[in-house]
Design a protein around this motif. Sequence first.
Motif, PDB file in Angstrom:
ATOM      1  N   LEU A  58       0.838  -1.228   0.117  1.00  0.00           N
ATOM      2  CA  LEU A  58       0.204  -0.051  -0.010  1.00  0.00           C
ATOM      3  C   LEU A  58       0.932   1.260   0.044  1.00  0.00           C
ATOM      4  N   ALA A  59       2.020   1.172   0.863  1.00  0.00           N
ATOM      5  CA  ALA A  59       2.771   2.471   0.837  1.00  0.00           C
ATOM      6  C   ALA A  59       3.506   2.680  -0.566  1.00  0.00           C
ATOM      7  N   SER A  60       3.830   1.495  -1.073  1.00  0.00           N
ATOM      8  CA  SER A  60       4.592   1.736  -2.400  1.00  0.00           C
ATOM      9  C   SER A  60       3.764   2.052  -3.431  1.00  0.00           C
ATOM     10  N   VAL A  61       2.518   1.754  -3.520  1.00  0.00           N
ATOM     11  CA  VAL A  61       1.641   2.305  -4.416  1.00  0.00           C
ATOM     12  C   VAL A  61       1.246   3.490  -4.284  1.00  0.00           C
ATOM     13  N   ALA A  62       1.110   3.941  -2.971  1.00  0.00           N
ATOM     14  CA  ALA A  62       0.630   5.313  -2.670  1.00  0.00           C
ATOM     15  C   ALA A  62       1.874   6.211  -2.938  1.00  0.00           C
ATOM     16  N   LYS A  63       3.161   5.933  -2.787  1.00  0.00           N
ATOM     17  CA  LYS A  63       4.326   6.628  -3.166  1.00  0.00           C
ATOM     18  C   LYS A  63       4.436   7.040  -4.675  1.00  0.00           C
ATOM     19  N   VAL A  64       3.986   5.966  -5.357  1.00  0.00           N
ATOM     20  CA  VAL A  64       3.996   6.213  -6.905  1.00  0.00           C
ATOM     21  C   VAL A  64       2.962   7.152  -7.269  1.00  0.00           C
ATOM     22  N   LEU A  65       1.729   6.940  -6.790  1.00  0.00           N
ATOM     23  CA  LEU A  65       0.649   7.919  -7.142  1.00  0.00           C
ATOM     24  C   LEU A  65       0.482   8.971  -6.414  1.00  0.00           C
ATOM     25  N   ALA A  66       1.595   9.454  -5.609  1.00  0.00           N
ATOM     26  CA  ALA A  66       1.623  10.795  -5.060  1.00  0.00           C
ATOM     27  C   ALA A  66       2.031  11.799  -5.679  1.00  0.00           C
ATOM     28  N   HIS A  67       2.765  11.561  -7.203  1.00  0.00           N
ATOM     29  CA  HIS A  67       3.058  12.493  -8.111  1.00  0.00           C
ATOM     30  C   HIS A  67       1.895  12.717  -9.152  1.00  0.00           C
ATOM     31  N   PRO A  68       1.516  14.129  -9.380  1.00  0.00           N
ATOM     32  CA  PRO A  68       0.448  14.460 -10.245  1.00  0.00           C
ATOM     33  C   PRO A  68       0.835  13.901 -11.657  1.00  0.00           C
ATOM     34  N   ALA A  69       2.066  14.061 -11.977  1.00  0.00           N
ATOM     35  CA  ALA A  69       2.291  13.609 -13.335  1.00  0.00           C
ATOM     36  C   ALA A  69       2.139  12.178 -13.635  1.00  0.00           C
ATOM     37  N   TYR A 104       1.766   1.542 -24.268  1.00  0.00           N
ATOM     38  CA  TYR A 104       1.490   1.013 -22.862  1.00  0.00           C
ATOM     39  C   TYR A 104       0.130   0.910 -22.871  1.00  0.00           C
ATOM     40  N   CYS A 105      -0.541  -0.104 -21.863  1.00  0.00           N
ATOM     41  CA  CYS A 105      -1.753   0.080 -21.637  1.00  0.00           C
ATOM     42  C   CYS A 105      -1.910  -0.467 -20.047  1.00  0.00           C
ATOM     43  N   ILE A 106      -3.037  -0.317 -19.606  1.00  0.00           N
ATOM     44  CA  ILE A 106      -3.294  -0.421 -17.821  1.00  0.00           C
ATOM     45  C   ILE A 106      -3.514  -2.042 -17.869  1.00  0.00           C
ATOM     46  N   HIS A 107      -2.735  -2.483 -16.736  1.00  0.00           N
ATOM     47  CA  HIS A 107      -2.821  -4.018 -16.597  1.00  0.00           C
ATOM     48  C   HIS A 107      -4.067  -3.998 -15.624  1.00  0.00           C
ATOM     49  N   LYS A 108      -5.131  -4.232 -16.397  1.00  0.00           N
ATOM     50  CA  LYS A 108      -6.390  -4.167 -15.467  1.00  0.00           C
ATOM     51  C   LYS A 108      -6.520  -5.295 -14.329  1.00  0.00           C
ATOM     52  N   GLU A 109      -6.032  -6.526 -14.252  1.00  0.00           N
ATOM     53  CA  GLU A 109      -5.765  -7.255 -13.327  1.00  0.00           C
ATOM     54  C   GLU A 109      -5.228  -6.764 -11.987  1.00  0.00           C
ATOM     55  N   LYS A 110      -4.180  -6.011 -12.230  1.00  0.00           N
ATOM     56  CA  LYS A 110      -3.497  -5.194 -11.189  1.00  0.00           C
ATOM     57  C   LYS A 110      -4.070  -4.270 -10.650  1.00  0.00           C
ATOM     58  N   TRP A 111      -4.797  -3.508 -11.695  1.00  0.00           N
ATOM     59  CA  TRP A 111      -5.646  -2.154 -11.356  1.00  0.00           C
ATOM     60  C   TRP A 111      -6.783  -2.623 -10.378  1.00  0.00           C
ATOM     61  N   ALA A 112      -7.520  -3.751 -10.521  1.00  0.00           N
ATOM     62  CA  ALA A 112      -8.334  -4.084  -9.960  1.00  0.00           C
ATOM     63  C   ALA A 112      -7.896  -4.834  -8.193  1.00  0.00           C
ATOM     64  N   GLU A 113      -6.914  -5.253  -8.366  1.00  0.00           N
ATOM     65  CA  GLU A 113      -6.170  -5.749  -6.991  1.00  0.00           C
ATOM     66  C   GLU A 113      -6.002  -4.443  -6.171  1.00  0.00           C
ATOM     67  N   LEU A 114      -5.182  -3.315  -6.882  1.00  0.00           N
ATOM     68  CA  LEU A 114      -5.012  -2.363  -5.896  1.00  0.00           C
ATOM     69  C   LEU A 114      -6.142  -1.577  -5.696  1.00  0.00           C
ATOM     70  N   GLN A 115      -7.476  -1.603  -6.363  1.00  0.00           N
ATOM     71  CA  GLN A 115      -8.655  -1.080  -5.990  1.00  0.00           C
ATOM     72  C   GLN A 115      -9.079  -1.498  -4.627  1.00  0.00           C
ATOM     73  N   GLN A 116      -9.015  -2.885  -4.765  1.00  0.00           N
ATOM     74  CA  GLN A 116      -9.265  -3.612  -3.541  1.00  0.00           C
ATOM     75  C   GLN A 116      -8.608  -3.489  -2.294  1.00  0.00           C
ATOM     76  N   LEU A 117      -7.296  -3.465  -2.593  1.00  0.00           N
ATOM     77  CA  LEU A 117      -6.138  -3.004  -1.529  1.00  0.00           C
ATOM     78  C   LEU A 117      -6.562  -1.759  -0.846  1.00  0.00           C
ATOM     79  N   PHE A 118      -6.802  -0.788  -1.642  1.00  0.00           N
ATOM     80  CA  PHE A 118      -7.245   0.359  -1.024  1.00  0.00           C
ATOM     81  C   PHE A 118      -8.676   0.733  -0.545  1.00  0.00           C
ATOM     82  N   HIS A 119      -9.534  -0.047  -1.153  1.00  0.00           N
ATOM     83  CA  HIS A 119     -10.878  -0.130  -0.459  1.00  0.00           C
ATOM     84  C   HIS A 119     -10.853  -0.567   0.918  1.00  0.00           C
ATOM     85  N   ALA A 120     -10.154  -1.736   0.890  1.00  0.00           N
ATOM     86  CA  ALA A 120     -10.160  -2.577   2.258  1.00  0.00           C
ATOM     87  C   ALA A 120      -9.240  -1.349   3.097  1.00  0.00           C
ATOM     88  N   PHE A 121      -8.471  -0.723   2.860  1.00  0.00           N
ATOM     89  CA  PHE A 121      -7.720   0.182   3.712  1.00  0.00           C
ATOM     90  C   PHE A 121      -8.785   1.322   4.186  1.00  0.00           C
TER      91      PHE A 121
END
Length: 107
Positions: free
Chosen positions: A16-27, A81-98
Motif C-alpha cells: 500500500l505504501a509503495s503504490v501510494a508513493k508512486v501515485l503521489a506524483h501528479p504527473a 502502454y496500456c493499463i494492467h487491468k488485473e493489477k488495477w482491480a487488485e489495487l482498487q481492492q487493496l485501497f478499498h480495504a484500507f
Amino acid sequence: MGATKTEIFNPTQNELASVAKVLAHPARVAILQYISKQEGCICNDLVDVIGLSQPTISQHLNEIKKIGLLKGTFEGKNLCYCIHKEKWAELQQLFHAFFTTINQNCC
C-alpha cells in the motif's frame, strides 16, 4: 535520513505504501488517467498531452511499471502502454480495504 524499516511491517502495509508513493506524483496520476482512456499509448503521445519531456515521461512510466500498473508492447520502434487491468482491480481492492477499516466509534 534514517533507513526505512520495511521489514517490521506486513506485506499489505508495504505494498500500500509503495503504490501510494508512486501515485503521489501528479504527473503519474495524469499519465494513468490518459492511458486508461486509450486503447494503447505511445510515449510520444504522452509528451504532447502531459507537457513533460520524453526522458521525464519515461522515468514516470518506469515508476508506474514497478508497481505493475502498466503493460507494454513494442510496435515498430515505439513502446505502447496500456493499463494492467488485473493489477488495477487488485489495487482498487487493496485501497478499498484500507479506507473501509476505520473505527466508526472514533472521536
